[in-house]
Design a protein around this motif. Structure first.
Motif, PDB file in Angstrom:
ATOM      1  N   GLY A 132       3.076   1.166   0.456  1.00  0.00           N
ATOM      2  CA  GLY A 132       1.928   0.682   0.631  1.00  0.00           C
ATOM      3  C   GLY A 132       1.276   1.260   0.002  1.00  0.00           C
ATOM      4  N   GLN A 133       1.080   2.416   0.228  1.00  0.00           N
ATOM      5  CA  GLN A 133       0.279   3.565  -0.318  1.00  0.00           C
ATOM      6  C   GLN A 133      -0.439   3.118  -1.779  1.00  0.00           C
ATOM      7  OE1 GLN A 133       1.214   7.494   1.380  1.00  0.00           O
ATOM      8  NE2 GLN A 133      -0.430   6.805   2.849  1.00  0.00           N
ATOM      9  N   MET A 134       0.372   3.657  -2.624  1.00  0.00           N
ATOM     10  CA  MET A 134       0.531   2.961  -3.534  1.00  0.00           C
ATOM     11  C   MET A 134       0.240   1.221  -4.190  1.00  0.00           C
ATOM     12  SD  MET A 134       0.698   4.549  -6.403  1.00  0.00           S
ATOM     13  CE  MET A 134      -0.244   4.012  -6.917  1.00  0.00           C
ATOM     14  N   LEU A 135       0.299   0.489  -3.572  1.00  0.00           N
ATOM     15  CA  LEU A 135      -0.241  -0.588  -3.677  1.00  0.00           C
ATOM     16  C   LEU A 135      -1.631  -0.822  -3.523  1.00  0.00           C
ATOM     17  CD1 LEU A 135       2.107  -3.476  -2.104  1.00  0.00           C
ATOM     18  CD2 LEU A 135       1.764  -2.998  -4.637  1.00  0.00           C
ATOM     19  N   ASP A 136      -2.542   0.152  -2.528  1.00  0.00           N
ATOM     20  CA  ASP A 136      -4.185   0.363  -2.299  1.00  0.00           C
ATOM     21  C   ASP A 136      -4.221   1.743  -3.420  1.00  0.00           C
ATOM     22  OD1 ASP A 136      -4.087  -1.343  -0.382  1.00  0.00           O
ATOM     23  OD2 ASP A 136      -3.385  -0.068   1.116  1.00  0.00           O
ATOM     24  N   MET A 137      -3.243   2.095  -4.490  1.00  0.00           N
ATOM     25  CA  MET A 137      -4.114   3.383  -4.894  1.00  0.00           C
ATOM     26  C   MET A 137      -4.229   4.730  -4.280  1.00  0.00           C
ATOM     27  SD  MET A 137      -3.401   2.544  -8.557  1.00  0.00           S
ATOM     28  CE  MET A 137      -3.486   0.615  -9.826  1.00  0.00           C
ATOM     29  N   ARG A 138      -3.451   4.708  -3.477  1.00  0.00           N
ATOM     30  CA  ARG A 138      -3.424   6.463  -3.128  1.00  0.00           C
ATOM     31  C   ARG A 138      -2.724   7.801  -3.354  1.00  0.00           C
ATOM     32  NH1 ARG A 138      -7.567   2.904  -1.109  1.00  0.00           N
ATOM     33  NH2 ARG A 138      -8.372   3.985   0.313  1.00  0.00           N
ATOM     34  N   ALA A 139      -2.403   7.566  -4.622  1.00  0.00           N
ATOM     35  CA  ALA A 139      -1.098   7.731  -5.082  1.00  0.00           C
ATOM     36  C   ALA A 139      -1.919   9.878  -4.911  1.00  0.00           C
ATOM     37  CB  ALA A 139      -0.361   7.641  -6.667  1.00  0.00           C
ATOM     38  N   ASN A 140      -3.450   9.199  -5.140  1.00  0.00           N
ATOM     39  CA  ASN A 140      -4.165  10.816  -5.425  1.00  0.00           C
ATOM     40  C   ASN A 140      -4.718  11.320  -4.212  1.00  0.00           C
ATOM     41  OD1 ASN A 140      -4.011   9.695  -7.711  1.00  0.00           O
ATOM     42  ND2 ASN A 140      -4.839  10.566  -8.771  1.00  0.00           N
ATOM     43  N   LEU A 160     -18.724   3.555  -3.334  1.00  0.00           N
ATOM     44  CA  LEU A 160     -18.113   3.313  -4.951  1.00  0.00           C
ATOM     45  C   LEU A 160     -16.658   2.547  -4.741  1.00  0.00           C
ATOM     46  CD1 LEU A 160     -16.911   7.023  -5.312  1.00  0.00           C
ATOM     47  CD2 LEU A 160     -19.547   6.328  -5.780  1.00  0.00           C
ATOM     48  N   GLY A 161     -16.900   1.888  -3.513  1.00  0.00           N
ATOM     49  CA  GLY A 161     -16.028   0.334  -3.863  1.00  0.00           C
ATOM     50  C   GLY A 161     -14.493   1.237  -3.761  1.00  0.00           C
ATOM     51  N   ASP A 162     -13.562   0.968  -3.364  1.00  0.00           N
ATOM     52  CA  ASP A 162     -12.078   0.584  -2.762  1.00  0.00           C
ATOM     53  C   ASP A 162     -11.196  -0.238  -3.703  1.00  0.00           C
ATOM     54  OD1 ASP A 162     -10.141   1.871  -1.025  1.00  0.00           O
ATOM     55  OD2 ASP A 162     -11.615   1.508   0.381  1.00  0.00           O
ATOM     56  N   TYR A 163      -9.664  -0.239  -3.330  1.00  0.00           N
ATOM     57  CA  TYR A 163      -8.862  -0.867  -4.207  1.00  0.00           C
ATOM     58  C   TYR A 163      -7.669  -0.785  -3.043  1.00  0.00           C
ATOM     59  CZ  TYR A 163      -5.621  -2.438  -7.948  1.00  0.00           C
ATOM     60  OH  TYR A 163      -4.730  -3.132  -9.079  1.00  0.00           O
ATOM     61  N   ARG A 164      -7.621  -1.791  -2.919  1.00  0.00           N
ATOM     62  CA  ARG A 164      -6.557  -2.876  -1.741  1.00  0.00           C
ATOM     63  C   ARG A 164      -5.594  -3.799  -2.160  1.00  0.00           C
ATOM     64  NH1 ARG A 164      -7.037   0.119   3.663  1.00  0.00           N
ATOM     65  NH2 ARG A 164      -8.703   1.857   2.721  1.00  0.00           N
ATOM     66  N   ALA A 165      -4.340  -3.550  -1.745  1.00  0.00           N
ATOM     67  CA  ALA A 165      -3.163  -4.442  -2.011  1.00  0.00           C
ATOM     68  C   ALA A 165      -3.237  -5.562  -3.522  1.00  0.00           C
ATOM     69  CB  ALA A 165      -3.600  -5.766  -1.427  1.00  0.00           C
ATOM     70  N   GLY A 166      -4.260  -4.319  -4.471  1.00  0.00           N
ATOM     71  CA  GLY A 166      -4.021  -4.577  -5.918  1.00  0.00           C
ATOM     72  C   GLY A 166      -5.561  -5.400  -6.097  1.00  0.00           C
ATOM     73  N   TRP A 167      -6.343  -5.244  -5.311  1.00  0.00           N
ATOM     74  CA  TRP A 167      -7.644  -5.471  -5.935  1.00  0.00           C
ATOM     75  C   TRP A 167      -8.896  -4.605  -5.779  1.00  0.00           C
ATOM     76  CZ3 TRP A 167      -8.221 -11.220  -7.122  1.00  0.00           C
ATOM     77  CH2 TRP A 167      -7.182 -11.588  -6.640  1.00  0.00           C
TER      78      TRP A 167
END
Length: 373
Positions: free
Chosen positions: A163-171, A294-301
Motif C-alpha cells: 500500500g505504501q509503495m502505491l503511494d511512492m513511500r519506499a524512500n 511540493l504536491g503528493d503521490y497517492r494510489a498511482g496519481w
C-alpha cells in the motif's frame, strides 16, 4: 379596448418569440464557443507536434464522463503513409501506473491482495534495494532536484508495504517518485501468493471499463488489434527523426500498456463513475489528503492543488520512443489524454519530489483554455 388587447397579445407573442430565440441561440452560441476552443487547441497540438519533430500525436478531452473532442495528427509510420487514426495505439509508459494501482486496490477489496504485504515478499527485494541504493540514480541513492529540494534515498531498512509503495513511500514518509521500486509490485503480489498482474488488471479494470484493443505488455494474449495498430517509435537525432526499435520490456505495474487515447478515456470514465472501486476510495484521494507545496503521490496519481482545484495526473516517457500526458480536473469532470510516438510530450527536467504539471506546455495550455478560474 380591443386595440389595446390586440397590442398586448402582440407584445406577449413578441416576448415569447424572443424568449424562445434566446433558449435556442444561447446553447448554440455556447457550443460554437466550445468548438472554437477545441479547434484552437487542436491547432496548438498539431503545431507543437510539428515543431517537436513528432510524426504522430493523438488526444482526447473527456467532459462530464464522455468524450467531447478528439484530435489525430500526423502519420504513425516512418514513411508517412499511414495517417494517425482513432485506433492508433502507443506505449503509454508510466500512465500505466494509475491503471495498475486502481486494479490492485480493487483486487484488495475482493480479499485477493493484502495491502499490508511487505515489499520483502519479493524474494529479491533486499538485494535489489541494496544494490540500487549505491547507484547515482537520484530516487535510489538520494540527492537534490534542480530546484534544490532534497531527494531522500530509498530506505532499504524500512518495512515498506504494498500500500505504501502505491503511494511512492519506499524512500521514507514523504513521497519520492521511484518508478524502479514501483516496478517490483508484480513480484511482491506473486511472492505473497497473489495472481499475475496482467490477470488482475484485465479482470479488475480493462474489461469492466470496456478498454478495447489494449495490450497489457507485448505478451498479452488478449491484446486485440493494439499491437497491429501501434505507432512506430521515433527519436530526434541531430534534428532528424529516426525510427527506433521497440522496447522489449513486457508488463509491470510501472509501465507496459499499449493503448489508444480512447481506451485510456474508457478507464477515465469508468473510474469517475465508480465502476472500478467504491467512491470512498476516490474521495480519499480527492478530498481527504492534504497536499503540501511540493504536491503528493497517492494510489498511482500525482496530486497537486492548482488555483484552488485538485489536479490528478500522470506523465509517461518511454525513453527515445514515446510520451504521454493524462491530466484530470475532477471538480469539473474534465480530463485530457495526449499520446505521441516521440518523447516530445514530456521531455526532461521533471522533479521526483515536486509536482508541477503546469510546467508542461500542453498541460498549461489545456488548463488555461478549459479549466475555469
Amino acid at each position: 379596448m380591443a386595440l389595446t388587447i390586440r397590442k398586448f397579445c402582440s407584445l406577449l407573442l413578441l416576448i415569447g418569440a424572443v424568449f424562445v430565440t434566446l433558449l435556442v441561440t444561447g446553447p448554440l452560441r455556447a457550443q460554437e464557443d466550445d468548438q472554437s476552443k477545441y479547434d484552437a487547441f487542436g491547432k496548438f497540438l498539431d503545431t507543437y507536434r510539428s515543431e517537436n519533430n513528432t510524426p504522430a500525436m493523438s488526444a482526447v478531452i473527456v467532459k462530464d464522463q464522455q468524450i467531447v473532442w478528439e484530435g489525430y495528427f500526423g502519420t504513425y509510420d516512418d514513411e508517412g503513409d499511414f495517417p494517425t487514426l482513432p485506433e492508433t495505439t502507443y506505449s503509454i509508459a508510466s500512465v500505466t501506473k494509475p491503471i495498475a494501482a486502481t486494479a490492485i486496490l480493487a483486487e484488495s477489496l475482493a480479499g485477493l491482495v493484502d495491502l499490508d504485504t511487505l515489499m520483502a515478499a519479493d524474494a529479491d527485494w533486499a538485494e535489489f534495494c541494496a544494490y540500487f541504493k549505491t547507484t547515482p540514480i537520484p530516487f535510489m541513492g538520494g540527492g537534490e532536484d534542480r530546484h534544490g529540494n532534497v531527494i531522500a534515498p530509498v530506505d532499504c531498512d524500512k518495512p515498506t508495504t504494498l500500500g505504501q509503495m502505491l503511494d511512492m513511500r519506499a524512500n521514507g514518509d514523504a513521497y519520492v517518485y521511484n518508478p524502479i521500486a514501483f516496478a517490483r509490485i508484480d513480484r511482491v503480489i506473486l511472492g505473497a501468493g497473489g495472481r499475475d498482474l496482467r490477470a488482475i488488471v484485465r479482470d479488475r479494470v480493462a474489461d469492466p471499463a470496456g478498454m478495447r484493443n489494449v495490450a497489457l505488455g507485448w505478451r498479452d494474449p488478449e491484446a486485440g488489434d493494439a499491437l497491429r495498430h501501434i505507432a512506430e517509435p521515433h527519436h530526434v537525432v541531430e534534428g532528424r527523426i529516426v525510427k527506433q526499435a521497440f522496447a522489449d520490456d513486457d508488463f509491470r505495474a510501472a509501465a507496459g500498456i499499449k493503448a489508444s487515447p480512447r481506451a485510456v478515456a474508457a478507464f477515465d470514465i469508468a473510474y469517475d463513475r465508480g465502476l472500478l472501486f467504491p467512491p470512498a476510495m476516490r474521495k480519499r484521494i480527492l478530498e481527504d489528503i492534504e497536499v503540501g507545496p511540493l504536491g503528493d503521490y497517492r494510489a498511482g496519481w500525482f496530486l497537486e492543488d492548482w488555483r484552488g482545484k485538485r489536479l490528478m495526473w500522470h506523465s509517461g516517457k518511454d525513453d527515445t520512443r514515446y510520451s504521454a500526458l493524462y491530466l484530470k480536473v475532477p471538480e469539473e469532470q474534465l480530463t485530457l489524454i495526449v499520446l505521441a510516438n516521440t518523447e516530445s510530450i514530456w521531455k526532461d527536467g521533471a522533479s521526483v519530489v515536486k509536482v508541477d504539471v503546469a510546467a508542461n506546455p500542453i498541460a498549461a495550455r489545456f488548463l488555461g483554455d478549459f479549466a475555469s478560474e
